[in-house]
Design an enzyme around this catalytic site. Structure first.
Site, PDB file in Angstrom:
ATOM      1  N   SER A  13       0.918  -1.107   0.127  1.00  0.00           N
ATOM      2  CA  SER A  13      -0.059  -0.137   0.129  1.00  0.00           C
ATOM      3  C   SER A  13       0.777   1.187  -0.025  1.00  0.00           C
ATOM      4  O   SER A  13       2.049   1.329   0.542  1.00  0.00           O
ATOM      5  CB  SER A  13      -0.865  -0.012   1.290  1.00  0.00           C
ATOM      6  OG  SER A  13      -1.564   1.278   1.115  1.00  0.00           O
TER       7      SER A  13
ATOM      8  N   ASP B  57      -7.577  -3.835   0.436  1.00  0.00           N
ATOM      9  CA  ASP B  57      -8.578  -2.904  -0.266  1.00  0.00           C
ATOM     10  C   ASP B  57      -9.857  -2.701   0.631  1.00  0.00           C
ATOM     11  O   ASP B  57     -10.408  -3.809   1.078  1.00  0.00           O
ATOM     12  CB  ASP B  57      -8.758  -3.451  -1.600  1.00  0.00           C
ATOM     13  CG  ASP B  57      -9.512  -2.398  -2.547  1.00  0.00           C
ATOM     14  OD1 ASP B  57      -8.734  -1.720  -2.872  1.00  0.00           O
ATOM     15  OD2 ASP B  57     -10.725  -2.315  -2.616  1.00  0.00           O
TER      16      ASP B  57
ATOM     17  N   HIS C 262     -13.064  -3.040  10.798  1.00  0.00           N
ATOM     18  CA  HIS C 262     -13.218  -3.837   9.492  1.00  0.00           C
ATOM     19  C   HIS C 262     -11.733  -4.494   9.195  1.00  0.00           C
ATOM     20  O   HIS C 262     -11.570  -5.620   8.948  1.00  0.00           O
ATOM     21  CB  HIS C 262     -13.557  -3.128   8.355  1.00  0.00           C
ATOM     22  CG  HIS C 262     -12.991  -1.640   8.004  1.00  0.00           C
ATOM     23  ND1 HIS C 262     -12.474  -0.918   9.052  1.00  0.00           N
ATOM     24  CD2 HIS C 262     -12.463  -1.296   6.795  1.00  0.00           C
ATOM     25  CE1 HIS C 262     -11.923   0.124   8.736  1.00  0.00           C
ATOM     26  NE2 HIS C 262     -11.754   0.040   7.338  1.00  0.00           N
TER      27      HIS C 262
HETATM   28  P1  IMP Z   1      -8.373   1.880  -1.545  1.00  0.00           P
HETATM   29  O1  IMP Z   1      -8.359   0.550  -0.632  1.00  0.00           O
HETATM   30  O2  IMP Z   1      -6.638   2.167  -1.463  1.00  0.00           O
HETATM   31  O3  IMP Z   1      -8.793   1.801  -2.780  1.00  0.00           O
HETATM   32  O4  IMP Z   1      -8.777   2.951  -0.401  1.00  0.00           O
HETATM   33  C1  IMP Z   1      -9.496   2.775   0.522  1.00  0.00           C
HETATM   34  C2  IMP Z   1     -10.112   4.152   0.880  1.00  0.00           C
HETATM   35  O5  IMP Z   1     -11.228   3.777   1.892  1.00  0.00           O
HETATM   36  C3  IMP Z   1      -9.142   4.993   1.912  1.00  0.00           C
HETATM   37  O6  IMP Z   1      -8.501   5.838   1.159  1.00  0.00           O
HETATM   38  C4  IMP Z   1     -10.040   5.536   2.789  1.00  0.00           C
HETATM   39  O7  IMP Z   1     -10.668   6.616   2.234  1.00  0.00           O
HETATM   40  C5  IMP Z   1     -11.232   4.624   2.918  1.00  0.00           C
HETATM   41  N1  IMP Z   1     -10.922   3.930   4.200  1.00  0.00           N
HETATM   42  C6  IMP Z   1     -10.613   2.443   4.278  1.00  0.00           C
HETATM   43  N2  IMP Z   1     -10.405   2.111   5.446  1.00  0.00           N
HETATM   44  C7  IMP Z   1     -10.746   3.210   6.132  1.00  0.00           C
HETATM   45  C8  IMP Z   1     -10.678   3.345   7.698  1.00  0.00           C
HETATM   46  O8  IMP Z   1     -10.320   2.449   8.439  1.00  0.00           O
HETATM   47  N3  IMP Z   1     -11.161   4.606   8.104  1.00  0.00           N
HETATM   48  C9  IMP Z   1     -11.494   5.685   7.198  1.00  0.00           C
HETATM   49  N4  IMP Z   1     -11.474   5.536   6.007  1.00  0.00           N
HETATM   50  C10 IMP Z   1     -11.112   4.208   5.541  1.00  0.00           C
END
Ligand code: IMP
Length: 203
Positions: free
Chosen positions: A18, A79, A188
């Site tokens: 990440s 993700d 989560h």
């Molecule tokens: P990706 O998984 O990189 O596509 O991005 C997931 C996006 O979901 C993150 O940039 C956050 O905006 C949101 N997100 C995922 N987990 C959390 C969390 O624990 N708190 C707040 N936002 C979250």
């Protein structure tokens, strides 16, 4: 999604696939008790693959596999996103993209609030898919979820992303107002992580 005969992580280096500093920090904290030697995709300068999947699990798998193959090391990806019930699950897999190229989560939270105008249903949940991938292409994937309510205006300055508007069920504070350890106990990500540990990490 937990499998009974999952492949075991044998120790040593693990890439956290990440480039999101908030996620890397939380995953490092979650891995701390296991004595894993964590290195992030950012530190290794690995490219960020395009998230072309249509589910959290598909995107977690493509990110973990890309990092494992580029680094030659087992790689763990996350993700995740926020699914708002009244918006039929949006922003969902587009949670990061709603913040735009400048990653402006103030604007992303405002967009959710605007789209909810006139709606009473404030329920939402966070989802996290975690994939552990090996350089030979083997993968193990686990999913966790936490339910809650959206609040407005945003509250708190801890955590990241949508944390200031998410109040988990049974609590009166948002994820961004909580001590990080309290969030780790129920999030989560923590729930997906517990399954990963049970399946792939030896005691
Ligand atoms: P990706 O998984 O990189 O596509 O991005 C997931 C996006 O979901 C993150 O940039 C956050 O905006 C949101 N997100 C995922 N987990 C959390 C969390 O624990 N708190 C707040 N936002 C979250």
């Amino acid at each position: 999604m937990a499998r009974r005969f999952a492949r075991q992580f044998e120790g040593g280096k693990l890439v956290v696939a990440s480039h999101n500093a908030g996620k890397v920090r939380e995953i490092r904290d979650l891995l701390a008790p296991f004595g894993v030697d964590v290195v992030s995709a950012g530190e290794l300068d690995l490219p960020e693959p395009e998230e072309t999947g249509t589910t959290f699990a598909a995107n977690a798998e493509l990110k973990a596999l890309a990092a494992a193959q580029a680094s030659g090391l087992p790689s763990l990806s996350d993700d995740s996103g926020l699914a708002v019930e009244a918006l039929l699950g949006q922003p969902g897999i587009y949670s990061a993209r709603w913040a735009g190229p400048t990653k402006d989560f103030g604007a992303a939270m405002q967009r959710i609030e605007n789209e909810l105008i006139g709606m009473d249903d404030r329920r939402a949940h966070f989802v996290c898919a975690l994939t552990l991938a090996w350089p030979d292409g083997h993968m193990e994937t686990f999913e966790g979820r936490v339910d809650g309510t959206l609040v407005w205006p945003p509250r708190g300055d801890r955590g990241f992303g949508y944390d200031p508007i998410f109040q988990p069920e049974g609590h009166t504070v948002t994820f961004a107002e909580m001590d990080p350890q309290a969030k780790h106990a129920m999030s989560h990500r923590a729930r997906a992580f517990a399954q990963l540990v049970a399946a792939c990490f030896k005691d």
